[in-house]
Design a protein around this motif. Structure first.
Motif, PDB file in Angstrom:
ATOM      1  N   GLY A   1       3.944   6.439  -4.901  1.00 47.52           N
ATOM      2  CA  GLY A   1       4.374   6.442  -6.296  1.00 47.52           C
ATOM      3  C   GLY A   1       5.663   5.689  -6.530  1.00 47.52           C
ATOM      4  N   ALA A   2       5.896   4.652  -5.741  1.00 43.06           N
ATOM      5  CA  ALA A   2       7.136   3.882  -5.849  1.00 43.06           C
ATOM      6  C   ALA A   2       7.010   2.731  -6.835  1.00 43.06           C
TER       7      ALA A   2
ATOM      8  N   SER B   1      14.111   7.420  -4.293  1.00 42.75           N
ATOM      9  CA  SER B   1      13.613   8.264  -3.209  1.00 42.75           C
ATOM     10  C   SER B   1      12.177   7.899  -2.841  1.00 42.75           C
ATOM     11  N   LYS B   2      11.353   7.592  -3.823  1.00 42.17           N
ATOM     12  CA  LYS B   2       9.973   7.208  -3.534  1.00 42.17           C
ATOM     13  C   LYS B   2       9.916   5.830  -2.891  1.00 42.17           C
TER      14      LYS B   2
ATOM     15  N   ARG C   1       0.842  -1.197   0.000  1.00 39.49           N
ATOM     16  CA  ARG C   1       0.000   0.000   0.000  1.00 39.49           C
ATOM     17  C   ARG C   1       0.879   1.250   0.000  1.00 39.49           C
ATOM     18  N   ALA C   2       1.934   1.257   0.785  1.00 37.77           N
ATOM     19  CA  ALA C   2       2.839   2.412   0.836  1.00 37.77           C
ATOM     20  C   ALA C   2       3.517   2.636  -0.511  1.00 37.77           C
TER      21      ALA C   2
ATOM     22  N   ARG D   1       2.366   4.295   8.586  1.00 41.71           N
ATOM     23  CA  ARG D   1       1.564   5.312   7.894  1.00 41.71           C
ATOM     24  C   ARG D   1       1.706   5.144   6.388  1.00 41.71           C
ATOM     25  N   ALA D   2       1.105   4.100   5.882  1.00 43.41           N
ATOM     26  CA  ALA D   2       1.239   3.776   4.463  1.00 43.41           C
ATOM     27  C   ALA D   2       0.868   4.934   3.564  1.00 43.41           C
TER      28      ALA D   2
END
Length: 157
Positions: A96-97, A141-142, A90-91, A154-155
């Protein structure tokens, strides 16, 4: 010549008829339908084919399927509960990873293993855990933000 190989795949017992020289990634994709396990380089460089073998991330393009005999294999499909993404998955979506998605499965497997052994990794530990996964789209970074968010619970970021 083929032979039956039995192991646990994503929590369930499976048996596959495999050739002695068949790679685990090919067995997973072609015989067992686990197409989330990508095959990028077949040389152990890109990390797209990462799976968990007895809880540790491994390159499935470097292992023979027969080496899975009696072991626990977890693919990216096995990281989610039925019908729901894991907090880490979900994270990745929320941050946007995922971008093109080719490397995503391998990154998720590597990050899952890291968070399983250390739920609060240092920057160095996180960088080292992801170092074997090549990604051309995200700049990492994402991905790092997503792993940090999942670790913090905190997804959504």
């Amino acid at each position: 010549m083929t032979r039956p190989v039995g192991f646990r795949l994503n929590g369930r017992a499976v048996t596959a008829e495999v050739a002695d020289d068949e790679l685990l990634c090919d067995c997973l994709r072609e015989r067992l339908g686990q197409v989330g396990t990508r095959v990028g380089c077949r040389e152990g460089i890109c990390g797209s084919c990462n799976v968990l073998l007895d809880g540790a991330p491994v390159r499935s393009c470097l292992l023979l399927a027969v080496q899975a005999e009696g072991r626990e294999v977890t693919t990216v499909e096995g990281l989610a509960a039925v019908g729901e993404l894991s907090a880490l998955q979900r994270a990745f979506v929320d941050h946007g990873a995922v971008q093109c998605g080719f490397c995503t499965a391998g990154l998720l497997v590597s990050a899952t293993a890291l968070l399983g052994r250390n739920p609060e990794p240092s920057d160095r530990e996180l960088t080292e855990a992801l170092a074997g996964n090549l990604c051309r789209c995200t700049g990492y970074s994402k991905v790092v933000a997503a792993v940090r968010a999942a670790a913090a619970g905190r997804a959504g970021g």
